[in-house]
Design a protein around this motif. Sequence first.
Motif, PDB file in Angstrom:
ATOM      1  N   ALA A 122      10.311 -11.989 -41.414  1.00 57.94           N
ATOM      2  CA  ALA A 122      11.145 -10.973 -42.064  1.00 57.94           C
ATOM      3  C   ALA A 122      12.599 -11.400 -42.249  1.00 57.94           C
ATOM      4  O   ALA A 122      13.425 -10.596 -42.686  1.00 57.94           O
ATOM      5  N   GLU A 123      12.916 -12.654 -41.923  1.00 60.95           N
ATOM      6  CA  GLU A 123      14.285 -13.130 -42.140  1.00 60.95           C
ATOM      7  C   GLU A 123      14.608 -13.106 -43.630  1.00 60.95           C
ATOM      8  O   GLU A 123      13.741 -13.385 -44.457  1.00 60.95           O
ATOM      9  N   PHE A 124      15.804 -12.785 -43.970  1.00 65.59           N
ATOM     10  CA  PHE A 124      16.310 -12.762 -45.346  1.00 65.59           C
ATOM     11  C   PHE A 124      15.643 -11.683 -46.209  1.00 65.59           C
ATOM     12  O   PHE A 124      15.723 -11.736 -47.428  1.00 65.59           O
ATOM     13  N   ASN A 130      11.536   1.707 -53.021  1.00 63.02           N
ATOM     14  CA  ASN A 130      10.181   2.144 -53.372  1.00 63.02           C
ATOM     15  C   ASN A 130       9.098   1.543 -52.463  1.00 63.02           C
ATOM     16  O   ASN A 130       7.962   2.006 -52.467  1.00 63.02           O
ATOM     17  N   LEU A 131       9.440   0.535 -51.660  1.00 60.20           N
ATOM     18  CA  LEU A 131       8.476  -0.081 -50.744  1.00 60.20           C
ATOM     19  C   LEU A 131       8.792   0.180 -49.280  1.00 60.20           C
ATOM     20  O   LEU A 131       7.970  -0.105 -48.408  1.00 60.20           O
ATOM     21  N   SER A 132       9.955   0.728 -48.991  1.00 57.72           N
ATOM     22  CA  SER A 132      10.410   0.826 -47.603  1.00 57.72           C
ATOM     23  C   SER A 132       9.591   1.784 -46.739  1.00 57.72           C
ATOM     24  O   SER A 132       9.664   1.709 -45.515  1.00 57.72           O
ATOM     25  N   ASN A 133       8.808   2.655 -47.335  1.00 57.60           N
ATOM     26  CA  ASN A 133       7.965   3.546 -46.537  1.00 57.60           C
ATOM     27  C   ASN A 133       6.479   3.283 -46.705  1.00 57.60           C
ATOM     28  O   ASN A 133       5.657   4.027 -46.180  1.00 57.60           O
ATOM     29  N   SER A 134       6.140   2.229 -47.440  1.00 55.81           N
ATOM     30  CA  SER A 134       4.720   1.988 -47.686  1.00 55.81           C
ATOM     31  C   SER A 134       4.262   0.562 -47.376  1.00 55.81           C
ATOM     32  O   SER A 134       3.115   0.367 -46.975  1.00 55.81           O
ATOM     33  N   LEU A 135       5.112  -0.429 -47.520  1.00 54.01           N
ATOM     34  CA  LEU A 135       4.713  -1.818 -47.290  1.00 54.01           C
ATOM     35  C   LEU A 135       4.949  -2.215 -45.836  1.00 54.01           C
ATOM     36  O   LEU A 135       6.046  -2.057 -45.314  1.00 54.01           O
ATOM     37  N   TRP A 136       3.894  -2.709 -45.193  1.00 57.12           N
ATOM     38  CA  TRP A 136       4.036  -3.329 -43.878  1.00 57.12           C
ATOM     39  C   TRP A 136       4.160  -4.825 -44.141  1.00 57.12           C
ATOM     40  O   TRP A 136       3.170  -5.547 -44.202  1.00 57.12           O
ATOM     41  N   TYR A 137       5.388  -5.250 -44.338  1.00 53.59           N
ATOM     42  CA  TYR A 137       5.698  -6.599 -44.815  1.00 53.59           C
ATOM     43  C   TYR A 137       5.045  -7.695 -43.974  1.00 53.59           C
ATOM     44  O   TYR A 137       4.531  -8.674 -44.495  1.00 53.59           O
ATOM     45  N   SER A 138       5.047  -7.557 -42.668  1.00 51.84           N
ATOM     46  CA  SER A 138       4.540  -8.606 -41.771  1.00 51.84           C
ATOM     47  C   SER A 138       3.127  -8.308 -41.289  1.00 51.84           C
ATOM     48  O   SER A 138       2.717  -8.770 -40.226  1.00 51.84           O
ATOM     49  N   PHE A 160       1.029  -2.138 -37.197  1.00 49.89           N
ATOM     50  CA  PHE A 160       2.448  -1.953 -36.974  1.00 49.89           C
ATOM     51  C   PHE A 160       2.751  -0.483 -36.725  1.00 49.89           C
ATOM     52  O   PHE A 160       2.214   0.393 -37.396  1.00 49.89           O
ATOM     53  N   GLN A 161       3.615  -0.222 -35.741  1.00 47.27           N
ATOM     54  CA  GLN A 161       4.135   1.114 -35.472  1.00 47.27           C
ATOM     55  C   GLN A 161       5.571   1.231 -35.970  1.00 47.27           C
ATOM     56  O   GLN A 161       5.978   2.266 -36.461  1.00 47.27           O
ATOM     57  N   GLU A 162       6.322   0.166 -35.751  1.00 42.78           N
ATOM     58  CA  GLU A 162       7.735   0.149 -36.130  1.00 42.78           C
ATOM     59  C   GLU A 162       8.027  -1.172 -36.834  1.00 42.78           C
ATOM     60  O   GLU A 162       7.428  -2.192 -36.520  1.00 42.78           O
ATOM     61  N   ASP A 163       8.970  -1.106 -37.761  1.00 39.46           N
ATOM     62  CA  ASP A 163       9.340  -2.290 -38.521  1.00 39.46           C
ATOM     63  C   ASP A 163      10.826  -2.192 -38.835  1.00 39.46           C
ATOM     64  O   ASP A 163      11.265  -1.224 -39.455  1.00 39.46           O
TER      65      ASP A 163
END
Length: 188
Positions: A122-124, A130-138, A160-163
């Motif tokens: 998740a660096e950088f 529009n993705l901050s509440n739906s994508l689990w990036y990692s 994931f629980q928290e990101d």
Amino acid sequence: MTRPGIDKYGKVGDQAFAKMEKVSSDLLALTYGSLVSQLLRDIEDVEQVNLQLEKMGYNIGLRIVDEFLAKSGVSGCQDFRETAEVVAKVGLRMFLGISADVIQWDNDRTACSLVFSENPLAEFVELPPNLSNSLWYSNLLCGVIRGALEQLQLRVECRFQEDALRGDNRFSIRLELKELLREDYGDD
């Protein structure tokens, strides 16, 4: 309260990390970011991207466990609690250079949370609104853990629980043991 022997895994993780061939964390972060971006363009449905990342991680986990067993020096774990400590202190350290704390155990000792403040994937990264509440990036990490543990005959649910990319103060993965699998050799 810590159990005897659990604290040793921090040292084992450091030793395993020292043995591993290193890759630039910047290169890893940028390559992974490109992968996620491409999936978002190709699939467009964020939930399907989350599932695809988890599936990709699962396939990595099925294969990475052999390298873990060969290079970590960790022998069989006695229970799920010890397994979670090994994942948090040795596995994450060995492959990503980070360690996690194992907290929030349930009464049956079959569910816990792996909490970490750094995530090289998740660096950088800054998620668009529009993705901050739906994508689990990692989400790839959850798949890796699930695949590796399944190779070791532990069926788990990992999510994931928290990101921190979603505004949380840390990264937290919930790990729940669902079933101890049996190897069935059959009668030949």
